[in-house]
Design a protein around this motif. Structure first.
Motif, PDB file in Angstrom:
ATOM      1  N   PHE A 156       0.827  -1.202   0.000  1.00 19.32           N
ATOM      2  CA  PHE A 156       0.000   0.000   0.000  1.00 19.32           C
ATOM      3  C   PHE A 156       0.867   1.260   0.000  1.00 19.32           C
ATOM      4  N   ALA A 157       1.903   1.252   0.833  1.00 17.72           N
ATOM      5  CA  ALA A 157       2.747   2.436   0.962  1.00 17.72           C
ATOM      6  C   ALA A 157       3.503   2.741  -0.326  1.00 17.72           C
ATOM      7  N   ASN A 158       3.777   1.720  -1.125  1.00 13.13           N
ATOM      8  CA  ASN A 158       4.532   1.903  -2.362  1.00 13.13           C
ATOM      9  C   ASN A 158       3.650   1.802  -3.604  1.00 13.13           C
ATOM     10  N   ALA A 159       2.342   1.926  -3.408  1.00  9.04           N
ATOM     11  CA  ALA A 159       1.411   1.802  -4.527  1.00  9.04           C
ATOM     12  C   ALA A 159       1.527   3.004  -5.459  1.00  9.04           C
ATOM     13  N   GLU A 160       1.487   2.728  -6.748  1.00  8.57           N
ATOM     14  CA  GLU A 160       1.520   3.787  -7.753  1.00  8.57           C
ATOM     15  C   GLU A 160       0.237   3.834  -8.567  1.00  8.57           C
ATOM     16  N   SER A 161      -0.649   2.878  -8.318  1.00  7.36           N
ATOM     17  CA  SER A 161      -1.904   2.808  -9.068  1.00  7.36           C
ATOM     18  C   SER A 161      -3.078   2.877  -8.114  1.00  7.36           C
ATOM     19  N   LEU A 162      -4.160   3.507  -8.563  1.00  6.59           N
ATOM     20  CA  LEU A 162      -5.371   3.594  -7.750  1.00  6.59           C
ATOM     21  C   LEU A 162      -6.101   2.261  -7.697  1.00  6.59           C
ATOM     22  N   HIS A 163      -5.699   1.320  -8.542  1.00  7.53           N
ATOM     23  CA  HIS A 163      -6.362   0.022  -8.593  1.00  7.53           C
ATOM     24  C   HIS A 163      -5.472  -1.070  -8.002  1.00  7.53           C
ATOM     25  N   VAL A 164      -4.619  -0.676  -7.067  1.00  4.41           N
ATOM     26  CA  VAL A 164      -3.661  -1.614  -6.497  1.00  4.41           C
ATOM     27  C   VAL A 164      -4.338  -2.711  -5.678  1.00  4.41           C
ATOM     28  N   ARG A 165      -5.568  -2.464  -5.198  1.00  2.00           N
ATOM     29  CA  ARG A 165      -6.247  -3.449  -4.359  1.00  2.00           C
ATOM     30  C   ARG A 165      -6.404  -4.791  -5.062  1.00  2.00           C
ATOM     31  N   GLY A 166      -6.574  -4.760  -6.372  1.00  2.00           N
ATOM     32  CA  GLY A 166      -6.812  -6.004  -7.095  1.00  2.00           C
ATOM     33  C   GLY A 166      -5.577  -6.619  -7.709  1.00  2.00           C
ATOM     34  N   THR A 167      -4.397  -6.064  -7.440  1.00  4.31           N
ATOM     35  CA  THR A 167      -3.179  -6.593  -8.036  1.00  4.31           C
ATOM     36  C   THR A 167      -2.764  -7.895  -7.365  1.00  4.31           C
ATOM     37  N   ALA A 168      -1.931  -8.651  -8.077  1.00  4.04           N
ATOM     38  CA  ALA A 168      -1.518  -9.968  -7.586  1.00  4.04           C
ATOM     39  C   ALA A 168      -0.794  -9.918  -6.240  1.00  4.04           C
ATOM     40  N   PRO A 169       0.171  -8.990  -6.036  1.00  2.99           N
ATOM     41  CA  PRO A 169       0.857  -8.963  -4.728  1.00  2.99           C
ATOM     42  C   PRO A 169      -0.098  -8.723  -3.560  1.00  2.99           C
ATOM     43  N   ILE A 170      -1.026  -7.772  -3.749  1.00  2.00           N
ATOM     44  CA  ILE A 170      -1.972  -7.480  -2.669  1.00  2.00           C
ATOM     45  C   ILE A 170      -2.883  -8.671  -2.417  1.00  2.00           C
ATOM     46  N   ARG A 171      -3.375  -9.274  -3.488  1.00  2.00           N
ATOM     47  CA  ARG A 171      -4.253 -10.430  -3.327  1.00  2.00           C
ATOM     48  C   ARG A 171      -3.508 -11.587  -2.656  1.00  2.00           C
ATOM     49  N   GLY A 172      -2.224 -11.725  -2.990  1.00  2.50           N
ATOM     50  CA  GLY A 172      -1.442 -12.793  -2.379  1.00  2.50           C
ATOM     51  C   GLY A 172      -1.250 -12.591  -0.889  1.00  2.50           C
ATOM     52  N   TRP A 173      -0.812 -11.383  -0.506  1.00  2.00           N
ATOM     53  CA  TRP A 173      -0.628 -11.091   0.916  1.00  2.00           C
ATOM     54  C   TRP A 173      -1.955 -11.152   1.674  1.00  2.00           C
ATOM     55  N   THR A 174      -3.009 -10.665   1.017  1.00  2.00           N
ATOM     56  CA  THR A 174      -4.326 -10.692   1.657  1.00  2.00           C
ATOM     57  C   THR A 174      -4.791 -12.124   1.897  1.00  2.00           C
ATOM     58  N   ALA A 175      -4.581 -12.974   0.901  1.00  2.00           N
ATOM     59  CA  ALA A 175      -4.974 -14.379   1.045  1.00  2.00           C
ATOM     60  C   ALA A 175      -4.218 -15.041   2.192  1.00  2.00           C
ATOM     61  N   ILE A 176      -2.929 -14.737   2.297  1.00  2.00           N
ATOM     62  CA  ILE A 176      -2.124 -15.320   3.380  1.00  2.00           C
ATOM     63  C   ILE A 176      -2.589 -14.788   4.734  1.00  2.00           C
ATOM     64  N   GLY A 177      -2.760 -13.467   4.810  1.00  2.00           N
ATOM     65  CA  GLY A 177      -3.154 -12.861   6.082  1.00  2.00           C
ATOM     66  C   GLY A 177      -4.514 -13.325   6.557  1.00  2.00           C
ATOM     67  N   PHE A 178      -5.507 -13.243   5.673  1.00  2.00           N
ATOM     68  CA  PHE A 178      -6.843 -13.683   6.047  1.00  2.00           C
ATOM     69  C   PHE A 178      -6.862 -15.191   6.300  1.00  2.00           C
ATOM     70  N   GLY A 179      -6.107 -15.918   5.483  1.00  2.00           N
ATOM     71  CA  GLY A 179      -6.100 -17.374   5.627  1.00  2.00           C
ATOM     72  C   GLY A 179      -5.550 -17.824   6.963  1.00  2.00           C
ATOM     73  N   THR A 180      -4.397 -17.284   7.350  1.00  2.00           N
ATOM     74  CA  THR A 180      -3.782 -17.695   8.618  1.00  2.00           C
ATOM     75  C   THR A 180      -4.631 -17.279   9.818  1.00  2.00           C
ATOM     76  N   SER A 181      -5.166 -16.059   9.767  1.00  2.00           N
ATOM     77  CA  SER A 181      -5.989 -15.602  10.891  1.00  2.00           C
ATOM     78  C   SER A 181      -7.311 -16.362  10.954  1.00  2.00           C
ATOM     79  N   LEU A 182      -7.886 -16.646   9.789  1.00  2.00           N
ATOM     80  CA  LEU A 182      -9.140 -17.404   9.768  1.00  2.00           C
ATOM     81  C   LEU A 182      -8.922 -18.822  10.285  1.00  2.00           C
ATOM     82  N   ILE A 183      -7.816 -19.432   9.878  1.00  2.00           N
ATOM     83  CA  ILE A 183      -7.499 -20.776  10.369  1.00  2.00           C
ATOM     84  C   ILE A 183      -7.324 -20.759  11.881  1.00  2.00           C
ATOM     85  N   ASN A 184      -6.663 -19.717  12.377  1.00  2.00           N
ATOM     86  CA  ASN A 184      -6.484 -19.590  13.824  1.00  2.00           C
ATOM     87  C   ASN A 184      -7.829 -19.501  14.532  1.00  2.00           C
ATOM     88  N   ASN A 185      -8.733 -18.682  13.987  1.00  2.00           N
ATOM     89  CA  ASN A 185     -10.041 -18.507  14.620  1.00  2.00           C
ATOM     90  C   ASN A 185     -10.873 -19.781  14.548  1.00  2.00           C
TER      91      ASN A 185
END
Length: 278
Positions: A156-185
């Motif tokens: 996010f801090a190094n984003a250069e596009s307004l559509h960065v939310r749907g980019t592969a790096p963001i989706r990858g980190w989001t999947a990992i973050g939500f996945g690990t926390s969801l598994i924990n819960n």
């Protein structure tokens, strides 16, 4: 089905966040009152001030501060977008810019809220099971969530596009973050639910057991995690509903447990089933 526009999505998210923030404040004030006027089974031989200096209460207070700051930033963004910018194309660009300082700050607050919520769920698991090996896996998931959260903030801090939310790096980190926390819960919720359900085996106590499971295991937090994961990974603007309200949902899930303790409802569980709630 067409997706909701980004500006109306953020407006609705602000209203939802404000409503839930009010519930958080009400529960927090109620918890303070209950803990100040009543003693729980776990602390019947301890002075009242012990409740307010315990690690759990300090964590919950910190969580409420995170939620308050997150809500204040949401109000600031709403004022800037709808009053200063006029809710037109400029507002759309403003909400779409994930590299703006207020959005970075909110992402950091969301990460800390998730981590505190996960830590409290793990602590409840420890209180219920008193088994250290059971804690190894959820602690590892918290580490994974932390790494993923840092990755999202960096992108996010190094984003250069307004559509960065749907980019592969963001989706990858989001999947990992939500996945690990969801598994924990799910892991912690499942084990806590199993412990409570096996303790309450009589037919007449099934309804109470179901209520205990929903509250004690913070199932609301797990359900919202699934909703947030689905909307975020689908790159839908509905993710604003989920992410904006997420800190408040985490706070409500944890404050409900403390309200039960303050009311003494968890004492019955502890006496009958040898399960002491946080």
């Amino acid at each position: 089905m067409p997706d909701i526009a980004i500006v109306p999505a953020n407006f609705i998210a602000l209203l939802l966040d404000t409503f839930l923030f009010g519930i958080v404040l009400l529960l927090f004030v109620s918890d303070i009152y209950f803990l100040a006027t009543r003693k729980t089974l776990a602390g019947k031989n301890r002075p009242r001030k012990h409740h307010f200096t315990s690690l759990v209460f300090i964590c919950v207070t910190f969580l409420v501060l995170l939620i308050t700051t997150h809500w204040a930033l949401s109000v600031y963004q709403g004022y800037f977008a709808f009053i200063h910018l006029g809710s037109g194309a400029s507002a759309r660009a403003f909400y779409g810019d994930v590299s703006q300082p207020s959005q970075i700050a909110k992402t950091i607050l969301l990460l800390f809220s998730v981590l505190v919520g996960d830590a409290l769920v793990i602590f409840r698991l420890w209180v219920v099971w008193r088994n250290r090996p059971v804690l190894v896996f959820p602690i590892c998931t918290v580490v994974g969530t932390t790494v993923a959260g840092i990755g999202i903030i960096y992108e996010f801090a190094n984003a250069e596009s307004l559509h960065v939310r749907g980019t592969a790096p963001i989706r990858g980190w989001t999947a990992i973050g939500f996945g690990t926390s969801l598994i924990n819960n799910i892991y912690c919720t499942g084990l806590i639910a199993y412990r409570i359900s096996t303790a309450k085996a009589s037919p007449e106590s099934r309804l109470m057991a179901f209520c205990d499971i929903l509250v004690e295991s913070a199932a609301l937090q797990s359900f919202w995690f699934i909703f947030a994961s689905a909307t975020t990974l689908a790159s839908s603007n509905s993710e604003f509903f989920a992410t904006e309200a997420f800190p408040a949902i985490i706070g409500i899930a944890n404050l409900l447990i403390h309200a039960r303790v303050g009311l003494g409802w968890s004492s019955d569980t502890a006496e009958k089933h040898k399960v002491v709630t946080v």
